[in-house]
Design a protein around this motif. Structure first.
Motif, PDB file in Angstrom:
ATOM      1  N   SER A 189      24.101 -15.441  20.334  1.00 59.08           N
ATOM      2  CA  SER A 189      22.860 -15.352  19.564  1.00 59.08           C
ATOM      3  C   SER A 189      21.652 -15.552  20.470  1.00 59.08           C
ATOM      4  O   SER A 189      21.753 -16.197  21.520  1.00 59.08           O
ATOM      5  N   LEU A 190      20.538 -15.013  20.033  1.00 61.97           N
ATOM      6  CA  LEU A 190      19.275 -15.299  20.705  1.00 61.97           C
ATOM      7  C   LEU A 190      18.660 -16.609  20.221  1.00 61.97           C
ATOM      8  O   LEU A 190      17.620 -17.026  20.742  1.00 61.97           O
ATOM      9  N   ALA A 191      19.297 -17.257  19.232  1.00 56.68           N
ATOM     10  CA  ALA A 191      18.710 -18.469  18.653  1.00 56.68           C
ATOM     11  C   ALA A 191      18.361 -19.534  19.688  1.00 56.68           C
ATOM     12  O   ALA A 191      17.263 -20.116  19.627  1.00 56.68           O
ATOM     13  N   PRO A 192      19.229 -19.817  20.676  1.00 56.07           N
ATOM     14  CA  PRO A 192      18.860 -20.862  21.641  1.00 56.07           C
ATOM     15  C   PRO A 192      17.612 -20.528  22.454  1.00 56.07           C
ATOM     16  O   PRO A 192      16.757 -21.381  22.654  1.00 56.07           O
ATOM     17  N   ILE A 193      17.484 -19.276  22.908  1.00 57.46           N
ATOM     18  CA  ILE A 193      16.314 -18.933  23.718  1.00 57.46           C
ATOM     19  C   ILE A 193      15.070 -18.805  22.838  1.00 57.46           C
ATOM     20  O   ILE A 193      13.958 -19.110  23.262  1.00 57.46           O
ATOM     21  N   LEU A 194      15.259 -18.385  21.581  1.00 58.94           N
ATOM     22  CA  LEU A 194      14.132 -18.358  20.645  1.00 58.94           C
ATOM     23  C   LEU A 194      13.609 -19.763  20.392  1.00 58.94           C
ATOM     24  O   LEU A 194      12.392 -20.003  20.364  1.00 58.94           O
ATOM     25  N   SER A 195      14.521 -20.703  20.201  1.00 59.68           N
ATOM     26  CA  SER A 195      14.137 -22.097  19.972  1.00 59.68           C
ATOM     27  C   SER A 195      13.455 -22.683  21.208  1.00 59.68           C
ATOM     28  O   SER A 195      12.441 -23.379  21.113  1.00 59.68           O
ATOM     29  N   LEU A 196      14.027 -22.387  22.365  1.00 65.40           N
ATOM     30  CA  LEU A 196      13.496 -22.892  23.632  1.00 65.40           C
ATOM     31  C   LEU A 196      12.048 -22.457  23.858  1.00 65.40           C
ATOM     32  O   LEU A 196      11.229 -23.228  24.352  1.00 65.40           O
ATOM     33  N   THR A 197      11.750 -21.223  23.496  1.00 66.88           N
ATOM     34  CA  THR A 197      10.444 -20.636  23.828  1.00 66.88           C
ATOM     35  C   THR A 197       9.476 -20.570  22.645  1.00 66.88           C
ATOM     36  O   THR A 197       8.387 -20.024  22.779  1.00 66.88           O
ATOM     37  N   GLN A 198       9.867 -21.097  21.501  1.00 71.80           N
ATOM     38  CA  GLN A 198       9.088 -20.903  20.278  1.00 71.80           C
ATOM     39  C   GLN A 198       7.642 -21.378  20.416  1.00 71.80           C
ATOM     40  O   GLN A 198       6.698 -20.653  20.069  1.00 71.80           O
ATOM     41  N   ALA A 199       7.442 -22.587  20.903  1.00 74.35           N
ATOM     42  CA  ALA A 199       6.082 -23.132  20.995  1.00 74.35           C
ATOM     43  C   ALA A 199       5.225 -22.289  21.937  1.00 74.35           C
ATOM     44  O   ALA A 199       4.084 -21.935  21.611  1.00 74.35           O
ATOM     45  N   ALA A 200       5.770 -21.963  23.089  1.00 74.47           N
ATOM     46  CA  ALA A 200       5.018 -21.148  24.048  1.00 74.47           C
ATOM     47  C   ALA A 200       4.795 -19.739  23.507  1.00 74.47           C
ATOM     48  O   ALA A 200       3.726 -19.148  23.730  1.00 74.47           O
ATOM     49  N   MET A 201       5.776 -19.208  22.774  1.00 72.72           N
ATOM     50  CA  MET A 201       5.633 -17.857  22.231  1.00 72.72           C
ATOM     51  C   MET A 201       4.507 -17.798  21.196  1.00 72.72           C
ATOM     52  O   MET A 201       3.838 -16.762  21.069  1.00 72.72           O
ATOM     53  N   ASN A 202       4.282 -18.883  20.486  1.00 66.97           N
ATOM     54  CA  ASN A 202       3.152 -18.922  19.555  1.00 66.97           C
ATOM     55  C   ASN A 202       1.836 -18.708  20.302  1.00 66.97           C
ATOM     56  O   ASN A 202       0.945 -17.998  19.829  1.00 66.97           O
ATOM     57  N   SER A 203       1.724 -19.322  21.475  1.00 59.58           N
ATOM     58  CA  SER A 203       0.523 -19.141  22.298  1.00 59.58           C
ATOM     59  C   SER A 203       0.431 -17.714  22.818  1.00 59.58           C
ATOM     60  O   SER A 203      -0.658 -17.120  22.848  1.00 59.58           O
ATOM     61  N   VAL A 204       1.563 -17.159  23.232  1.00 59.97           N
ATOM     62  CA  VAL A 204       1.598 -15.778  23.715  1.00 59.97           C
ATOM     63  C   VAL A 204       1.179 -14.821  22.604  1.00 59.97           C
ATOM     64  O   VAL A 204       0.376 -13.895  22.824  1.00 59.97           O
ATOM     65  N   ASN A 205       1.719 -15.040  21.418  1.00 62.53           N
ATOM     66  CA  ASN A 205       1.375 -14.168  20.289  1.00 62.53           C
ATOM     67  C   ASN A 205      -0.114 -14.223  19.959  1.00 62.53           C
ATOM     68  O   ASN A 205      -0.703 -13.216  19.553  1.00 62.53           O
ATOM     69  N   GLN A 206      -0.706 -15.397  20.136  1.00 56.68           N
ATOM     70  CA  GLN A 206      -2.144 -15.506  19.886  1.00 56.68           C
ATOM     71  C   GLN A 206      -2.936 -14.699  20.910  1.00 56.68           C
ATOM     72  O   GLN A 206      -3.928 -14.044  20.575  1.00 56.68           O
ATOM     73  N   VAL A 207      -2.485 -14.742  22.176  1.00 64.23           N
ATOM     74  CA  VAL A 207      -3.133 -13.932  23.214  1.00 64.23           C
ATOM     75  C   VAL A 207      -3.001 -12.453  22.870  1.00 64.23           C
ATOM     76  O   VAL A 207      -3.964 -11.677  22.970  1.00 64.23           O
ATOM     77  N   ILE A 208      -1.803 -12.049  22.460  1.00 64.30           N
ATOM     78  CA  ILE A 208      -1.571 -10.650  22.094  1.00 64.30           C
ATOM     79  C   ILE A 208      -2.501 -10.232  20.961  1.00 64.30           C
ATOM     80  O   ILE A 208      -3.140  -9.176  21.014  1.00 64.30           O
ATOM     81  N   LEU A 209      -2.571 -11.069  19.941  1.00 58.76           N
ATOM     82  CA  LEU A 209      -3.417 -10.761  18.790  1.00 58.76           C
ATOM     83  C   LEU A 209      -4.889 -10.648  19.196  1.00 58.76           C
ATOM     84  O   LEU A 209      -5.593  -9.709  18.787  1.00 58.76           O
TER      85      LEU A 209
END
Length: 340
Positions: A18-38
Motif C-alpha cells: 500500500s501507499l498508506a505508509p508513505i502517504l502518512s509519512l508525508t501528509q503534513a509536508a504534502m499539505n504545504s506542497v498542495n498549498q504552494v501548488i494551489l
C-alpha cells in the motif's frame, strides 16, 4: 552504495502492499506542497487555474513530489525548502501530462474527460507551458544552481523521451532495450530527480544523492512497466482511462514486444497490422489481449518490474532502518503489485 540489500522477496512483502505508509509519512509536508501548488496555479486569466485545476485536482497519486518529501524524511532533513521544489516537480509532471494528452488524443484520464477534450488542444498546450514556467520560477526562488541543473536536465530528458516514443510509435521492430531506454527518459528521469533533490537541499554527500537517484530511477521504470501491463490487464474503471489506449495508438510497450517475439507467424502478422493501425477495433483489442494472455507477457512485464523495484529498495540500504525507509520500500512493492 554498499553491499547491503533491502529484501523485496515475495514472502516478506506485505499481503497487500500500500501507499498508506508513505502517504502518512508525508501528509503534513504534502499539505504545504498542495498549498504552494494551489497558490502558484492562480492567474488573472481565469482559464489558466480552471484548466490546471481540472487535472491537478483529478485524484493523482502525487508520487513524484511524494518522493521528494520521503527522501527528505529518510535523510532526516528538518527544513522546508523541499516543499516548493516538490511543487515544482508536480508542475513539471502535470505539464507533461497536459501535453501528452494532446499528442495522444486522449479522451479520459483518472476517470474524467481530459483537459484537451474539455478546453481544447490550444488552451491545454499553453497552460502546460504556463505550468512549466511556474516550475522554473520555483526552482529559481530556491536559489540552488545544483537543484536547477537536476530538474532542468530531467525536463529536457523527459521531452526527448516523449519524442523518442513518438518516433517509435507504430514501429514493430522496437526492441526491449529501446523501450527501456524510452521509459527511462520519459518516466524514470523525473522520479530520479524528484528523489535526488532532497539530498541536495539537505546538503548531503554524493553517496546519499546517488542512492536517492537510484531509488527514484528504478522505481520509475518499475512504475511505468506496470502501467504498460495494466493497459492490457485491467478494466477502464480500475485504470482511470480507456482500456487499450496503448493498443489503439500503436505504442510498442513491453507486453506487445514480448508477445510479438513469442508469437508464431500468424500472430506476428496480426501484430504488424495492429501496430501499423490497420486493425484496432474492439474485436482486435480482444484478440490482442488473448495473445498477450497466451504468452503470459503481462506476468513477464510485472516480473521485470519486480527486478527494478528490488534495485530501488537496494539503493536505500545506505540509510539506517527507519519508518521512512520502510515506507519507501513499501511504495516500491505497491508499484509492482498495483492494479491501477
Amino acid at each position: 552504495m554498499n553491499g547491503n540489500v533491502v529484501p523485496l522477496k515475495r514472502g516478506s512483502a506485505p499481503a497487500t502492499p500500500s501507499l498508506a505508509p508513505i502517504l502518512s509519512l508525508t501528509q503534513a509536508a504534502m499539505n504545504s506542497v498542495n498549498q504552494v501548488i494551489l497558490d502558484r496555479m492562480q492567474s488573472e486569466i481565469p482559464l489558466i487555474p480552471a484548466l490546471a485545476g481540472h487535472l491537478i485536482s483529478g485524484g493523482g497519486k502525487r508520487m513524484r513530489p511524494m518522493l521528494t518529501l520521503a527522501g527528505a524524511e529518510v535523510i532526516g532533513y528538518q527544513g522546508t525548502r523541499h516543499h516548493k521544489l516538490a511543487a515544482a516537480v508536480e508542475f513539471i509532471h502535470t505539464a507533461t501530462l497536459l501535453h501528452d494528452d494532446v499528442v495522444d488524443g486522449s479522451e479520459t484520464r483518472r476517470g474524467k474527460e481530459t483537459a484537451n477534450i474539455v478546453f481544447g488542444n490550444p488552451a491545454t498546450v499553453l497552460v502546460g507551458d504556463f505550468l512549466f514556467s511556474r516550475a522554473f520560477e520555483l526552482m529559481v526562488e530556491d536559489g540552488s544552481l545544483k537543484v536547477l541543473k537536476i530538474l532542468s536536465s530531467a525536463s529536457a530528458i523527459i521531452a526527448q523521451g516523449e519524442v523518442d516514443q513518438l518516433v517509435s510509435q507504430r514501429r514493430i521492430e522496437t526492441s526491449e532495450e529501446r523501450y527501456l531506454h524510452i521509459i527511462g527518459a520519459k518516466t524514470a528521469a523525473l522520479f530520479a530527480a524528484a528523489s535526488r533533490i532532497a539530498a541536495v537541499v539537505a546538503e548531503r554527500g554524493e553517496e546519499e544523492e546517488r542512492a536517492l537517484d537510484d531509488y527514484g530511477r528504478n522505481l520509475g521504470v518499475a512504475f511505468q512497466l506496470v502501467d504498460d501491463a495494466i493497459d492490457y490487464d485491467s478494466s477502464a474503471a480500475e485504470m482511470g482511462k480507456e482500456r487499450g489506449d496503448d493498443f489503439r495508438e500503436g505504442k510498442m510497450t513491453l507486453p506487445v514486444i514480448l508477445a510479438y517475439a513469442r508469437g508464431n507467424e500468424e500472430e506476428r502478422r496480426f501484430w504488424r497490422d495492429a501496430v501499423a493501425g490497420f486493425t484496432n477495433s474492439d474485436k482486435d483489442l480482444a484478440h490482442a489481449v488473448e495473445l498477450i494472455r497466451k504468452h503470459d507477457t503481462v506476468a513477464a512485464t510485472r516480473e521485470r518490474a519486480r527486478h527494478f523495484a528490488q534495485r530501488a529498495c537496494d539503493a536505500l540500504a545506505i540509510f539506517p532502518d527507519s519508518e521512512a525507509r520502510r515506507a519507501m520500500v513499501q511504495a516500491a512493492q505497491f508499484a509492482v503489485a498495483r492494479g491501477y
